[in-house]
Design an enzyme around this catalytic site. Structure first.
Site, PDB file in Angstrom:
ATOM      1  N   GLY A   1      35.999  41.374  50.734  1.00 17.14           N
ATOM      2  CA  GLY A   1      35.744  42.815  50.875  1.00 17.14           C
ATOM      3  C   GLY A   1      35.211  43.166  52.251  1.00 17.14           C
ATOM      4  O   GLY A   1      35.560  44.212  52.812  1.00 17.14           O
TER       5      GLY A   1
ATOM      6  N   CYS B   1      33.508  39.479  36.982  1.00 13.28           N
ATOM      7  CA  CYS B   1      32.618  40.084  37.990  1.00 13.28           C
ATOM      8  C   CYS B   1      31.344  40.560  37.317  1.00 13.28           C
ATOM      9  O   CYS B   1      30.295  40.629  37.946  1.00 13.28           O
ATOM     10  CB  CYS B   1      33.329  41.223  38.704  1.00 13.28           C
ATOM     11  SG  CYS B   1      34.049  42.405  37.577  1.00 13.28           S
TER      12      CYS B   1
ATOM     13  N   GLY C   1      37.837  41.629  44.609  1.00 11.25           N
ATOM     14  CA  GLY C   1      37.692  40.201  44.869  1.00 11.25           C
ATOM     15  C   GLY C   1      36.297  39.893  45.373  1.00 11.25           C
ATOM     16  O   GLY C   1      35.349  40.644  45.102  1.00 11.25           O
ATOM     17  N   SER C   2      36.181  38.815  46.122  1.00 11.05           N
ATOM     18  CA  SER C   2      34.872  38.358  46.568  1.00 11.05           C
ATOM     19  C   SER C   2      34.300  39.282  47.650  1.00 11.05           C
ATOM     20  O   SER C   2      35.040  39.995  48.337  1.00 11.05           O
ATOM     21  CB  SER C   2      35.007  36.945  47.130  1.00 11.05           C
ATOM     22  OG  SER C   2      35.926  36.970  48.213  1.00 11.05           O
TER      23      SER C   2
ATOM     24  N   GLU D   1      35.881  46.644  45.247  1.00 14.06           N
ATOM     25  CA  GLU D   1      35.305  46.186  43.965  1.00 14.06           C
ATOM     26  C   GLU D   1      35.025  44.699  44.121  1.00 14.06           C
ATOM     27  O   GLU D   1      35.923  43.877  43.955  1.00 14.06           O
ATOM     28  CB  GLU D   1      36.305  46.390  42.820  1.00 14.06           C
ATOM     29  CG  GLU D   1      36.632  47.835  42.527  1.00 14.06           C
ATOM     30  CD  GLU D   1      35.524  48.544  41.776  1.00 14.06           C
ATOM     31  OE1 GLU D   1      34.511  47.908  41.417  1.00 14.06           O
ATOM     32  OE2 GLU D   1      35.668  49.756  41.569  1.00 14.06           O
TER      33      GLU D   1
HETATM   34  P1  NAD Z   1      39.147  36.378  46.441  1.00 18.81           P
HETATM   35  O1  NAD Z   1      38.301  37.263  47.282  1.00 18.81           O
HETATM   36  O2  NAD Z   1      39.271  34.964  46.810  1.00 18.81           O
HETATM   37  O3  NAD Z   1      40.649  36.968  46.371  1.00 18.81           O
HETATM   38  C1  NAD Z   1      40.921  38.255  45.891  1.00 18.81           C
HETATM   39  C2  NAD Z   1      42.204  38.769  46.506  1.00 18.81           C
HETATM   40  O4  NAD Z   1      41.981  39.033  47.893  1.00 18.81           O
HETATM   41  C3  NAD Z   1      43.374  37.805  46.441  1.00 18.81           C
HETATM   42  O5  NAD Z   1      44.540  38.543  46.152  1.00 18.81           O
HETATM   43  C4  NAD Z   1      43.417  37.224  47.858  1.00 18.81           C
HETATM   44  O6  NAD Z   1      44.689  36.783  48.242  1.00 18.81           O
HETATM   45  C5  NAD Z   1      42.991  38.425  48.679  1.00 18.81           C
HETATM   46  N1  NAD Z   1      42.364  38.137  49.989  1.00 18.81           N
HETATM   47  C6  NAD Z   1      41.527  37.123  50.283  1.00 18.81           C
HETATM   48  N2  NAD Z   1      41.096  37.253  51.556  1.00 18.81           N
HETATM   49  C7  NAD Z   1      41.683  38.360  52.063  1.00 18.81           C
HETATM   50  C8  NAD Z   1      41.640  39.016  53.330  1.00 18.81           C
HETATM   51  N3  NAD Z   1      40.891  38.554  54.325  1.00 18.81           N
HETATM   52  N4  NAD Z   1      42.358  40.149  53.501  1.00 18.81           N
HETATM   53  C9  NAD Z   1      43.108  40.654  52.477  1.00 18.81           C
HETATM   54  N5  NAD Z   1      43.201  40.059  51.264  1.00 18.81           N
HETATM   55  C10 NAD Z   1      42.494  38.929  51.059  1.00 18.81           C
HETATM   56  O7  NAD Z   1      38.588  36.543  44.937  1.00 18.81           O
HETATM   57  P2  NAD Z   1      39.005  35.754  43.621  1.00 18.81           P
HETATM   58  O8  NAD Z   1      38.466  34.374  43.688  1.00 18.81           O
HETATM   59  O9  NAD Z   1      40.437  35.966  43.316  1.00 18.81           O
HETATM   60  O10 NAD Z   1      38.191  36.592  42.505  1.00 18.81           O
HETATM   61  C11 NAD Z   1      36.842  36.397  42.210  1.00 18.81           C
HETATM   62  C12 NAD Z   1      35.968  37.445  42.876  1.00 18.81           C
HETATM   63  O11 NAD Z   1      36.418  38.756  42.548  1.00 18.81           O
HETATM   64  C13 NAD Z   1      34.534  37.383  42.375  1.00 18.81           C
HETATM   65  O12 NAD Z   1      33.676  37.544  43.486  1.00 18.81           O
HETATM   66  C14 NAD Z   1      34.433  38.570  41.437  1.00 18.81           C
HETATM   67  O13 NAD Z   1      33.126  39.057  41.243  1.00 18.81           O
HETATM   68  C15 NAD Z   1      35.318  39.557  42.117  1.00 18.81           C
HETATM   69  N6  NAD Z   1      35.776  40.597  41.199  1.00 18.81           N
HETATM   70  C16 NAD Z   1      35.212  41.839  41.290  1.00 18.81           C
HETATM   71  C17 NAD Z   1      35.582  42.838  40.406  1.00 18.81           C
HETATM   72  C18 NAD Z   1      34.954  44.201  40.472  1.00 18.81           C
HETATM   73  O14 NAD Z   1      35.523  45.112  39.887  1.00 18.81           O
HETATM   74  N7  NAD Z   1      33.829  44.381  41.135  1.00 18.81           N
HETATM   75  C19 NAD Z   1      36.580  42.586  39.449  1.00 18.81           C
HETATM   76  C20 NAD Z   1      37.160  41.316  39.391  1.00 18.81           C
HETATM   77  C21 NAD Z   1      36.741  40.336  40.286  1.00 18.81           C
END
Ligand code: NAD
Length: 507
Positions: free
Chosen positions: A243, A294, A238-239, A260
């Site tokens: 992370g 991503c 995720g973001s 990731e």
């Molecule tokens: P996001 O960070 O908003 O959410 C991702 C996940 O994390 C969701 O399931 C959310 O519920 C959970 N989450 C959010 N805050 C949390 C916390 N504090 N503790 C635990 N879990 C939490 O991301 P998004 O908007 O769903 O996805 C887009 C982002 O993901 C972009 O930044 C993209 O680059 C990244 N991404 C990275 C990869 C990679 O492999 N590097 C792959 C896909 C997406």
């Protein structure tokens, strides 16, 4: 929508499952709206703390049995999951496209990626090997072996609503781990569908209840896993903001975090590039998945001699893009995930302008027939400077920044001059430039390509990135090692007890 029925999606779905059993949870009801047409697809009942506890307890007891299954036998289960995914590829691909908004081709591609990782994991199940080494002591044998870790917590993002889970689960399962998956709250139905597919296979093979946990919920349920000492590995996609929070929480209890996170990916276009390949690679990289990968290409670093030519060719290519319903295969670009994403896109355009950026292809929100969801935006291109704050930032939308360079060294410095380090590419037919880009003085990213864009990785290689991308590696190569614990074993078959380093200790 027949594909929903085929995948066992009903109007209201349970969102917590231990494998084949679905729990009565008391969490919020999460409604899933399609960004394609704005319609509500269905609802899912999220986890509460009590159902989370049941899930973890079940997973713990399942692990005690699952770890004793021979790895190739676990691989056989994964092989059958791969077969089931082949069977459900069409409806699952359609659901991915409808719930997330990516094109149907990319929806099918995502399911294909799941099938590919199953195939990879089946082979891996016979190759979880360690090294042997020579002992310094006579009649001693020394080697390393890998054992399963326990529960793997998987937190995934909306943009790859099914593939990222499969990268983690298939490897985790052949390694002997049990998994609990917390998918994005923006794409809960894709997760419910996957759980049904896996449940069919697990039931047929008497896989212990608890090997495949599903935990639907918001950020809070991800935090439960990060804090939970019973979960030795949390794999979070995720973001960067997310992370940093997960990394700090898991790190504070000395657990393992596989991160990731966001990317800010660039393609260098050399004056020695094959421009046909370069333009197509840049186009797919920038507008594919509406800029919500991503690995999306966000920056083009173009040699000054061909800058105007590339700009003109790209502008023409953008004018030919068709934006609309991603399930209609004539469209190249679908919607953003929701209206928050549209706002972030508009804010980024404003910020770029306020920093001095000049748009050569204007952005904007599309309105009218076919665009009722309010989530369709125009892919746009701005001439910018590398140091702009907005250029340093990952905006999850189809905004492409054009940057100019004179020397290859300057181009590499621009490419590396952002906080993120996921994917990078150079378009060149010049061997010296290509090798410099791949050398230790070259790209600082986890992925560096030549004459291929930044997005669209294969599962055979380890996937992930450096710096604020989090340092994790998933998928192919030896990424499996993070799902296991390493043990060094030394066996003495002599009649003496010699000590290492020649230390004497006699009575
Ligand atoms: P996001 O960070 O908003 O959410 C991702 C996940 O994390 C969701 O399931 C959310 O519920 C959970 N989450 C959010 N805050 C949390 C916390 N504090 N503790 C635990 N879990 C939490 O991301 P998004 O908007 O769903 O996805 C887009 C982002 O993901 C972009 O930044 C993209 O680059 C990244 N991404 C990275 C990869 C990679 O492999 N590097 C792959 C896909 C997406």
């Amino acid at each position: 929508m027949d594909f929903l029925k085929e995948l066992n999606i009903t109007d209201v779905n349970k969102g917590v499952s231990t494998g084949t059993a679905w729990l009565d949870a008391g969490g919020d009801v999460i409604e899933s709206f399609s960004p394609v047409d704005g319609k509500k697809i269905a609802s899912v009942i999220a986890a509460d703390r009590a159902s989370y506890e049941t899930l973890v307890t079940k997973a713990q007891s399942a692990f005690l049995e699952w770890r004793t299954w021979p790895a190739p036998k676990r691989g056989e289960i994964v092989r059958q999951i791969g077969e089931a995914l082949r069977k459900y590829k069409t409806p699952l691909g359609k659901l991915v496209s409808y719930e997330m908004g990516k094109s149907l081709q990319e929806g099918y591609g995502e399911v294909q990626e799941m099938i590919d990782i199953c195939d990879f994991a089946v082979g891996l199940s016979r190759q979880l090997h360690g090294l042997t080494m020579h002992s310094e002591r006579p009649a001693h044998r020394m080697y390393e072996q890998y054992h399963p870790l326990g529960i793997v917590g998987i937190i995934s993002a909306f943009n790859f609503p099914v593939a990222v889970w499969s990268w983690n689960s298939m490897l985790g399962w052949v390694c002997g781990d049990v998994c609990i998956w917390k998918p994005s709250e923006k794409t809960p139905l894709c997760a419910v569908a996957c759980q049904h597919i896996v449940a069919e296979v697990f039931e047929r093979n008497n896989v212990p209840e608890g090997v495949s946990g599903l935990l639907i919920g918001g950020r809070e349920s991800g935090e439960w896993m990060s804090q939970d000492g019973r979960i030795p590995l949390v794999s979070a996609t995720g973001s960067t903001r997310m992370g940093k929070a997960v990394g700090a929480t898991v790190g504070a209890r000395l657990g393992r975090a596989l991160l990731e996170l966001g990317g800010n990916n660039a393609i260098i276009i050399s004056k020695d590039a094959d421009l046909d390949i370069a333009i197509l690679g840049a186009l797919f990289g920038a507008v594919g998945t509406a800029g919500q990968r991503c690995t999306t290409t966000r920056r083009l670093i173009i040699h000054e001699d061909i800058y105007e030519d590339v700009k003109a060719k790209l502008t023409k290519a953008y004018s030919q893009l068709s934006i609309g319903d991603p399930l209609d295969q004539k469209n190249h670009v679908g919607p953003l995930i929701d209206k928050d994403a549209v706002r972030a896109y508009l804010d980024a355009i404003e910020q770029c302008k306020s920093e001095g950026g000049k748009f050569v292809v204007e952005g904007g929100v599309l309105e009218g027939a076919g665009y009722e969801s309010g989530c369709y935006v125009k892919p746009c291109i701005a001439e910018a400077q590398p140091a702009y704050k907005i250029v340093q930032h990952e905006t999850f939308a189809p905004i492409l920044y054009l940057l100019k360079y004179k020397t290859i060294e300057e181009a590499v410095a621009i490419q590396n001059g952002v906080p993120q380090g996921l994917s990078s590419a150079i378009m060149t037919l010049n061997l010296r430039e290509a090798e410099l880009f791949l050398s230790q003085q070259g790209s600082d990213c986890g992925i560096a390509n030549v004459n291929i864009g930044t997005s669209g990785a294969e599962i055979g290689g380890a996937f992930g990135g450096e710096k604020e991308t989090g340092g994790g590696r998933e998928s192919g190569s030896d990424a499996w090692k993070v799902y296991m614990r390493r043990q060094t074993n030394t066996i003495n078959y002599s009649t003496q007890l010699p000590l290492a380093q020649g230390i004497k200790f006699d009575l």
